[in-house]
Design an enzyme around this catalytic site. Structure first.
Site, PDB file in Angstrom:
ATOM      1  N   ASN A 100      60.281  70.407  41.346  1.00 10.30           N
ATOM      2  CA  ASN A 100      59.809  71.367  41.503  1.00 10.30           C
ATOM      3  C   ASN A 100      61.173  72.696  41.768  1.00 10.30           C
ATOM      4  OD1 ASN A 100      59.603  70.629  44.360  1.00 10.30           O
ATOM      5  ND2 ASN A 100      59.065  72.244  45.177  1.00 10.30           N
TER       6      ASN A 100
ATOM      7  N   GLY B 194      47.052  71.272  45.869  1.00  9.12           N
ATOM      8  CA  GLY B 194      48.087  69.827  45.319  1.00  9.12           C
ATOM      9  C   GLY B 194      48.744  69.906  47.290  1.00  9.12           C
ATOM     10  N   THR B 195      48.718  70.255  47.369  1.00  7.43           N
ATOM     11  CA  THR B 195      49.298  70.594  49.442  1.00  7.43           C
ATOM     12  C   THR B 195      48.207  69.831  49.682  1.00  7.43           C
ATOM     13  OG1 THR B 195      50.045  72.342  49.588  1.00  7.43           O
ATOM     14  CG2 THR B 195      49.024  71.210  51.738  1.00  7.43           C
TER      15      THR B 195
ATOM     16  N   CYS C  95      58.013  78.051  47.916  1.00 11.59           N
ATOM     17  CA  CYS C  95      56.807  77.926  48.662  1.00 11.59           C
ATOM     18  C   CYS C  95      57.626  78.417  50.046  1.00 11.59           C
ATOM     19  CB  CYS C  95      56.901  76.141  49.764  1.00 11.59           C
ATOM     20  SG  CYS C  95      55.810  75.527  47.822  1.00 11.59           S
TER      21      CYS C  95
ATOM     22  N   THR D 194      30.645  72.323  50.691  1.00  5.84           N
ATOM     23  CA  THR D 194      30.111  72.244  49.217  1.00  5.84           C
ATOM     24  C   THR D 194      31.374  72.562  48.513  1.00  5.84           C
ATOM     25  OG1 THR D 194      28.740  72.996  50.757  1.00  5.84           O
ATOM     26  CG2 THR D 194      28.663  74.028  47.724  1.00  5.84           C
TER      27      THR D 194
ATOM     28  N   ALA E  97      45.899  73.223  40.166  1.00  6.69           N
ATOM     29  CA  ALA E  97      45.151  74.388  39.253  1.00  6.69           C
ATOM     30  C   ALA E  97      46.291  75.428  39.291  1.00  6.69           C
ATOM     31  CB  ALA E  97      44.085  74.474  39.743  1.00  6.69           C
ATOM     32  N   HIS E  98      46.967  76.456  39.608  1.00  5.24           N
ATOM     33  CA  HIS E  98      47.999  77.167  39.755  1.00  5.24           C
ATOM     34  C   HIS E  98      48.815  76.618  38.478  1.00  5.24           C
ATOM     35  CE1 HIS E  98      50.608  77.440  43.424  1.00  5.24           C
ATOM     36  NE2 HIS E  98      49.556  77.113  44.000  1.00  5.24           N
TER      37      HIS E  98
ATOM     38  N   GLN F 238      53.681  68.895  39.445  1.00  9.28           N
ATOM     39  CA  GLN F 238      55.145  70.024  38.422  1.00  9.28           C
ATOM     40  C   GLN F 238      54.476  69.431  37.369  1.00  9.28           C
ATOM     41  OE1 GLN F 238      56.004  72.670  38.633  1.00  9.28           O
ATOM     42  NE2 GLN F 238      56.125  73.298  40.922  1.00  9.28           N
TER      43      GLN F 238
END
Ligand code: PLP
Length: 390
Positions: free
Chosen positions: A156, A71-72, A331, A244, A205-206, A184
């Site tokens: 968040n 996301g960052t 964070c 990659t 993703a997390h 979020q």
């Protein structure tokens, strides 16, 4: 760790079994997705299948998805004056709401003197009237199409939903570019890139049960707005993000996105559990404050404070009793700082020092909430006794 109850889904959702399995399969494969041979083509196919699933979560076409390291990176890629005006002239400014995530508040590739902050209401929602005034003032002087706005869909810390579609109409009227941090919101409430009206949206993703270290920037309006790359080199991801591809991570992200899309209804039902939690806290502690309770918010999030009952003590006490929750933003975990979001909401500083965030997920059961209430209730009783003894 068995016996523990995890109530910190907004920090990271536990990795889904489907994502773990898909990643194990991908780990057993080899080849570079850019290679033309069979091994390479298999890796490419895995990436492209995942792209379809991630696109579907946001109602986008696969070609609108650019995979990033999270996301960052998606936020920092979007936040660039070059994404508004290729010549990146000095007149381009960026409007940010004060309640954005730190990865947006850092303003990406904008110089800090071209950033304009927009305040929030006491409920943690952007002050749209202030934004409108500032955009009109700026475009009167500098012409249309000379600005970007970045507004998250869901906060968040509080879960407050932001009026992204309304802001999109305003931004488009004045020819600007809108970025939406949907990290979020995705998987917790329906998010559709077309209904949002954003030019860019970020995902991670997390937060939806995929692995850490992978995310995506979704391009609104089809392919009209390819971002200026942050990472240059081999030209992967439509030249918008070289390197990659993280095939294993991307495959896990795809599997998680597919599951998250199917679970939206279950997610909505979590509001019932969350409301029960809040009602019980309010019953036991009439001085409790519930942030963003009066506005539309994520169904899984509660941010509350009992003034005097310090967040760090509560989070540690709960951890020792087997519960994972957060004090403010994840964070800044490890060091408990005053939350910039609660400060922007003009929360009472004492209440802000005592805020804890409880965020549920589809694995959360009624009995988890009852167990949490018992553990929190003991800490609360201790707090009351100490206060009365003082
Ligand atoms: N945006 C929001 C709203 C978040 O909550 C987070 C993570 O906490 C991020 C962005 C950053 O995402 P990532 O951890 O994938 O870099």
């Amino acid at each position: 760790m068995s016996g523990r109850i995890y109530l910190d889904y907004n920090a990271t959702a536990p990795t889904r079994a489907e994502a773990r399995e898909a990643m194990a399969d991908a780990l057993a494969m080899h080849g570079n997705p850019s290679s033309v041979h069979e091994e390479g083509r298999r890796m490419r196919a895995a990436v492209e299948q995942a792209r379809e699933k991630v696109a579907a979560l946001l109602g986008a076409e696969p070609k609108q998805v650019i995979f990033t390291s999270g996301g960052t990176e998606a936020n920092v890629t979007a936040l660039a004056p070059q994404n508004v005006d290729r010549d990146a002239s000095d007149r381009v400014v960026c409007f940010l709401s004060e309640v954005e995530h730190p990865s947006v508040l850092a303003a990406g590739r904008f110089q800090l003197d071209s950033v304009r902050m927009i305040g929030a209401t006491q409920d943690g929602v952007i002050d749209t009237q202030a934004l409108k005034r500032e955009i009109e003032r700026h475009t009167e002087r500098n012409g249309a199409g000379s600005f970007m706005v970045s507004l998250m869909r869901a906060n968040n810390e509080t879960g407050a939903l932001q009026p992204v579609a309304e802001v999109a109409a305003l931004v488009r009227k004045h020819g600007g570019i809108l970025h939406c941090d949907a990290v979020q919101a995705a998987g917790k409430v329906p998010v559709d890139i077309n209904s949002l009206g954003a030019h860019f949206a970020s995902l991670s993703a997390h937060k939806i049960g995929g692995p850490h270290g992978v995310g995506a920037l979704i391009l609104g309006d089809g392919m009209a707005n390819l971002p200026s790359p942050l990472i240059v080199g081999g030209g992967q991801e439509l030249r918008a993000r070289s390197g990659t591809e993280n095939v294993v991570g991307i495959v896990g992200f795809g599997a998680a996105a597919e599951c998250a899309a199917k679970e939206l209804k279950k997610m909505a039902e979590l509001a019932g559990l969350r409301d029960h939690l809040e009602a019980e806290i309010a019953r036991r502690s009439p001085s409790a404050v519930f942030f963003s309770k009066n506005v539309e918010r994520l169904p899984n999030t509660s941010n509350f404070a009992v003034p005097g009952m310090k967040s760090d003590t509560t989070v540690i006490g709960l951890d020792l009793s087997g519960f994972a929750v957060s004090a403010g933003s994840s964070c800044s975990s490890g060091k408990v700082e005053q939350s910039h979001v609660l400060l922007a909401m003009q929360a009472d500083p004492e209440a802000a020092r005592c805020a804890i965030r409880v965020s549920l997920g589809c694995q959360t059961r009624q009995e988890d909430i009852e167990a949490f209430l018992t553990a929190w209730g003991t800490l609360h009783e201790n707090f009351l006794q100490q206060r009365n003894a003082a």
